[in-house]
Motif scaffolding. Structure first.
Motif, PDB file in Angstrom:
ATOM      1  N   SER A 186     -31.893  -7.727 -47.955  1.00 58.81           N
ATOM      2  CA  SER A 186     -31.131  -7.646 -46.712  1.00 58.81           C
ATOM      3  C   SER A 186     -29.648  -7.713 -47.036  1.00 58.81           C
ATOM      4  O   SER A 186     -29.234  -8.435 -47.954  1.00 58.81           O
ATOM      5  CB  SER A 186     -31.509  -8.802 -45.767  1.00 58.81           C
ATOM      6  OG  SER A 186     -32.846  -8.700 -45.360  1.00 58.81           O
ATOM      7  N   PRO A 192     -31.823  -4.916 -42.622  1.00 59.54           N
ATOM      8  CA  PRO A 192     -32.861  -5.878 -42.986  1.00 59.54           C
ATOM      9  C   PRO A 192     -33.648  -5.424 -44.207  1.00 59.54           C
ATOM     10  O   PRO A 192     -33.725  -4.228 -44.514  1.00 59.54           O
ATOM     11  CB  PRO A 192     -33.746  -5.918 -41.743  1.00 59.54           C
ATOM     12  CG  PRO A 192     -33.619  -4.541 -41.168  1.00 59.54           C
ATOM     13  CD  PRO A 192     -32.203  -4.111 -41.454  1.00 59.54           C
ATOM     14  N   VAL A 250     -36.334 -10.484 -42.995  1.00 58.93           N
ATOM     15  CA  VAL A 250     -36.685 -10.026 -41.642  1.00 58.93           C
ATOM     16  C   VAL A 250     -35.608 -10.342 -40.622  1.00 58.93           C
ATOM     17  O   VAL A 250     -35.843 -10.220 -39.418  1.00 58.93           O
ATOM     18  CB  VAL A 250     -38.035 -10.648 -41.195  1.00 58.93           C
ATOM     19  CG1 VAL A 250     -39.163 -10.118 -42.061  1.00 58.93           C
ATOM     20  CG2 VAL A 250     -37.991 -12.168 -41.245  1.00 58.93           C
ATOM     21  N   ASP A 251     -34.400 -10.737 -41.056  1.00 63.12           N
ATOM     22  CA  ASP A 251     -33.312 -10.892 -40.097  1.00 63.12           C
ATOM     23  C   ASP A 251     -33.006  -9.531 -39.486  1.00 63.12           C
ATOM     24  O   ASP A 251     -32.771  -8.559 -40.210  1.00 63.12           O
ATOM     25  CB  ASP A 251     -32.058 -11.422 -40.795  1.00 63.12           C
ATOM     26  CG  ASP A 251     -32.191 -12.885 -41.189  1.00 63.12           C
ATOM     27  OD1 ASP A 251     -32.852 -13.626 -40.451  1.00 63.12           O
ATOM     28  OD2 ASP A 251     -31.628 -13.269 -42.229  1.00 63.12           O
ATOM     29  N   PRO A 252     -32.992  -9.413 -38.164  1.00 60.84           N
ATOM     30  CA  PRO A 252     -32.722  -8.102 -37.552  1.00 60.84           C
ATOM     31  C   PRO A 252     -31.246  -7.743 -37.681  1.00 60.84           C
ATOM     32  O   PRO A 252     -30.389  -8.627 -37.822  1.00 60.84           O
ATOM     33  CB  PRO A 252     -33.111  -8.320 -36.085  1.00 60.84           C
ATOM     34  CG  PRO A 252     -32.902  -9.785 -35.862  1.00 60.84           C
ATOM     35  CD  PRO A 252     -33.259 -10.456 -37.160  1.00 60.84           C
TER      36      PRO A 252
END
Length: 947
Positions: A488, A505, A541-543
């Motif tokens: 990311s 991401p 998985v941070d948007p």
């Protein structure tokens, strides 16, 4: 990556061949598919390797070593290749490896590791590291290019009607390569005549090779829901990759998704060689160190010993013989025996120890300083693997970042299947140990567990075969791995705490584009802007747009984006509101751009590669920026004072400007913070036309510009400021009396000048030094030498000593001139400054330049002797001696132990500062006062200097 045929160089139909190139540290190989064959299959190109004078043979892999031949070897035709009418000046392959063992100063090894080295200028000619004086130096890019060029020419000789440049070419690289190393790999390929390549990560290529070899039954060996760990440990790097197996909703067939990659580790077979060499060195020399030449031979020998004693059917003992060192050529060789048990104990326990899954790598400096590479801080590969698996927790089909609590059913990424790749695992002993450790992490006293192991019979060819197979996947044939970014990307934003916004991401795929809504940036065109960037291989998985606090355990700084956004319209202070876009290109490189919100304009943003090639540049992590900023009303008052001197209407005498600024800032000039200094520089540049009003105006302007910009690096976009200053000053002095002041300016900002700029400044000054020596030796002066006299203008010596990027041969010449001139009575006043310059020229630890700028230790030792013979006892002499004898624990840079002991006694006799003595005795970092003496004046308050 998208699956489509690649057009050839002319944009026409796809080429006949798909070619995979493994540019390995130890072995390089070329595999290919002839697409006109039915059924198609992957073949290996036999590579022509010179193995002895006038001999050559075809093999499947190419040892990635580059050896510069001697004139005798070249003239004898020892390295002449069939496709070349002339004998080259260098050899690549077996001859290079074998000859380099006995002549390590002519050998380039581990070029790929150097290509990813962020502590040196990867585009500078620095290899071979500590090479012989007569050897042509190469950059890591050029060395890599020569490997590729050999493969390119070999291919063209085998397929003359189908040049490699017109085929679909896939080149492999470590999964952990940063964006700059990827770009430099592309540059190396272009230099080798391959303008159009595709990149694939080596662990993926290794898995593709396994799929190809098991095309008939791979679906019987792997089932949906499993996690596959690819553990790729080669000669220079360790790469970990996780691939998840899932079922296609339509067909039910298994599909592969690459979901995680490990961090960049320069840790591999080379480290084992170094450790074994150190062990043998202790057996041979006790607490002493072998001379550099014997050490280099020992390291190459250690590789052979390791491969033999850890290979199939090993002997119990191997005898190691080293050639004599120095003048004692007969009877001076060294010999010792090493047993298999010793090697297994040393290397297994040191690099694959039995550790717990919860163990973390040690964060300490690597003990390997000799080769100049930033080796991993902890040698235990198993600890890094444990941290990698612990960082990736899974529940269902989703990978959770390491910051997320493991919910019900979530656990560290226990691999169901393991694929081992890389030269390290050619040893069955090392293979077995790694599998035992992984099994121990997920076993219990009640239930044992062991992962399934995928067979890889040809570790040396797997990556090249997989790259060729991937080329066919891109044409729509074969089985594809859906590769996410597995990293990311974030941009730093201003906040009370270090904060970053997610740009892309880790679960994104190639070709996917993100524009960060709600993050509008106001930027000024035609002025420098900087975007600090971070990458994480654990937060996946941070948007896009997510705001997080910067945690250095999770986020690693990338080279910042530093740029000037230019507009075609000529307007002053143009403002633009922009949004950032991020996209992964088809060649695997992150591309960033910004788009104007209110107009149809966009700008591509480039990584600041220069910040990755010098250890001093860490723009978004400097103490100078963290110290705070002077308020705007105070700065406005400073601008009024500067305008009062340099504006057309200004009438303030130049001599009054500095006291006026002291009063405005209410701080002594030595206490002005870096942020205020850089704003003063901006104001001076705004009023630069006013410097031409008189010699006094120009002298004051030059002096304050240098003071405001010193040391030329360490603060955001200082490189841009230095470039602007160079354009404004170099060759544009209005009054001859200002020339001496320009020397002070360039000396103050020397650390930010490029190699070419430093050389341009040095050449006329060196001519003056040569003329001075001729004068003292009774020779005639040459016409055309500069009017500046080193005997009268001490700033000449100070500037020359500060130019760390000068070629080593010029540094050696300057040092010898200084040593020759030191006894001259007429130079008594200049002598302390000359000794200071000698210390800077021969320093063991650069102040601002990369390590490849350090002069050979033999020359530093001679200069030390010259200073020790002098009666001077001043601080500058003590500091110069410390610079020349400072301990680094790198045998190529350190003076010998006996000389170091004498220098410690010399400093103690002269009552030198205790810390100065400690730097010689045990090493360490300069304190603030010592930095001021070495640099030549105080540093700006709060500015951090990297050593």
């Amino acid at each position: 990556m998208s699956e489509r045929p690649l057009p050839n160089a002319d944009g026409e139909a796809p080429s006949r061949f798909v070619v995979g190139i493994d540019l390995g540290t130890t072995n390089s190989a070329v595999a290919y598919v002839d697409t006109q064959q039915e059924p198609w299959q992957v073949a290996t190109l036999p590579i022509l390797q010179v193995v002895a004078p006038f001999q050559a043979e075809q093999r499947e892999t190419l040892p990635s070593f580059h050896y510069q031949t001697t004139s005798a070897e070249a003239n004898a035709g020892a390295v002449r290749l069939p496709w070349s009418a002339e004998a080259p000046s260098h050899a690549v392959g077996v001859f290079a490896r074998d000859e380099g063992t006995g002549n390590p100063g002519r050998l380039v090894a581990s070029a790929k590791s150097w290509l990813s080295h962020t502590g040196v200028d990867r585009t500078a000619d620095l290899l071979p590291w500590h090479g012989d004086a007569d050897v042509e130096r190469l950059s890591p890019v050029e060395a890599s290019s020569r490997y590729l060029r050999h493969l390119h020419e070999n291919w063209n000789a085998a397929f003359p009607n189908h040049p490699l440049a017109e085929q679909d070419v896939v080149v492999t690289l470590p999964a952990s390569f940063d964006e700059v190393a990827r770009q430099l790999t592309i540059e190396a390929a272009k230099r080798a005549g391959l303008p159009r390549i595709i990149l694939i990560e080596e662990p993926q290529a290794a898995f593709y090779a396994w799929v190809y070899r098991n095309a008939v039954d791979w679906q019987q060996q792997i089932t949906s829901g499993q996690k596959i760990l690819v553990c790729d440990v080669g000669g220079g790097t360790s790469d970990f990759t996780l691939i998840r197996v899932s079922a296609n909703e339509t067909t039910g067939h298994a599909v592969f998704n690459r979901i995680a990659v490990g961090e960049h580790l320069i840790l591999g077979g080379d480290n084992l060689d170094l450790a074994l060499a150190r062990y043998v060195e202790q057996k041979l020399a006790g607490d002493d160190k072998l001379p550099a030449h014997q050490w280099e031979v020992l390291v190459r020998t250690a590789r052979r010993v390791k491969e033999t004693l850890l290979g199939e059917n090993p002997p119990e003992t191997i005898t190691i013989n080293l050639p004599a060192a120095g003048a004692k050529l007969i009877g001076g060789g060294l010999q010792t025996a090493v047993t298999r048990a010793e090697v297994e104990s040393l290397l297994l326990d040191g690099f694959l120890p039995r550790v717990n899954l919860t163990d973390k790598p040690a964060r300490k400096q690597s003990g390997f300083q000799d080769f100049g590479l930033p080796y991993a801080t902890d040698p235990a590969i198993t600890r890094y693997l444990a941290a990698f698996l612990s960082a990736h927790r899974f529940t269902g089909d989703e990978t959770l970042g390491s910051d997320r609590p493991a919910g019900q059913g979530a656990d560290p990424a226990r691999p169901d299947v393991v694929l081992l790749n890389g030269g390290l695992f050619a040893s069955p002993v090392l293979q077995q140990r790694l599998l035992e450790v992984v099994a121990s992490w997920f076993s219990s006293p009640e239930q044992s567990w062991r992962p399934a192991v995928l067979e890889s019979p040809r570790l040396d060819l797997a990556v090249a075969h997989g790259a060729a197979y991937y080329g066919m996947v891109r044409r729509g044939e074969g089985v594809s791995i859906a590769a996410t970014l597995a990293r990311s990307y974030y941009i730093g934003v201003a906040s009370d705490k270090p904060t970053a916004v997610c740009l892309a991401p880790g679960n994104a795929v190639a070709g996917q584009e993100f524009e960060i809504e709600g993050l509008d940036l106001q930027v000024t065109l035609a002025e420098p802007v900087e975007f600090p960037l971070y990458v994480s291989s654990s937060r996946l998985v941070d948007p896009p747009g997510a705001i997080i606090e910067v945690n250095r355990e999770e986020l690693t700084p990338l080279p910042p984006i530093r740029t000037v956004l230019k507009s075609g319209r000529q307007k002053d202070q143009q403002q633009a509101k922009v949004r950032l876009r991020a996209q992964l290109s088809e060649i695997g490189v992150l591309e960033l751009s910004c788009r104007e919100v209110d107009a149809n304009r966009s700008w591509r943003l480039q990584f600041d590669i220069r910040s990755t090639t010098q250890t001093d540049l860490a723009a978004h992590d400097t103490a100078g920026e963290r110290e705070g900023f002077v308020d705007e009303p105070t700065l406005a008052a400073c601008r009024e004072r500067i305008a009062g001197v340099f504006a057309e209407s200004g009438g303030t005498p130049p001599r009054e400007l500095m006291p006026e600024l002291v009063r405005a800032l209410e701080l002594d000039k030595h206490e002005w913070p870096t942020s205020a200094l850089r704003r003063l520089w901006e104001m001076l540049m705004e009023f630069q036309a006013g410097r031409q009003r008189s010699p006094a105006h120009e002298a004051r302007w030059l002096n304050l510009v240098g003071y405001s910009l010193r040391p030329g690096y360490g603060f955001a976009v200082d490189d841009w400021r230095v470039a602007q200053t160079w354009r404004a000053v170099n060759g544009k002095i209005a009054f001859p009396a200002s020339h001496a002041e320009t020397l002070i300016l360039w000396r103050r900002i020397a650390g930010g000048l490029s190699r070419g700029q430093q050389l341009g400044l040095a050449e006329p000054l060196i001519a003056s030094v040569r003329a001075l020596r001729r004068r003292f030796d009774g020779g005639a002066a040459l016409a055309g030498t500069t009017a500046l006299d080193p005997a009268a203008t001490l700033e000449i010596w100070r500037l020359l000593g500060s130019l760390e990027l000068l070629p080593i041969n010029l540094k050696l010449e300057l040092g010898d001139h200084i040593v020759h001139l030191l006894p001259k009575r007429k130079l008594e006043n200049a002598r302390p400054t000359m000794i200071w310059a000698l210390g800077r020229l021969g320093q063991r630890v650069p102040l601002s330049g990369p390590l490849n700028t350090v002069v050979p230790v033999q020359q530093a030792a001679k200069w030390l002797d010259a200073i020790l013979a002098r009666p001077e006892t001043d601080l500058l002499s003590n500091a110069a001696v410390m610079q020349l004898a400072r301990r680094t624990d790198d045998r190529h840079r350190d003076v010998d132990a006996a000389r170091r002991a004498r220098i410690v006694e010399w400093l103690e006799f002269r009552d030198a500062a205790e810390h100065l003595i400690e730097l010689v005795r045990t090493g360490g970092a300069l304190d603030e006062g010592e930095r001021g003496v070495v640099y030549g004046e105080s540093m700006p308050i709060g500015l951090r200097i990297h050593e």
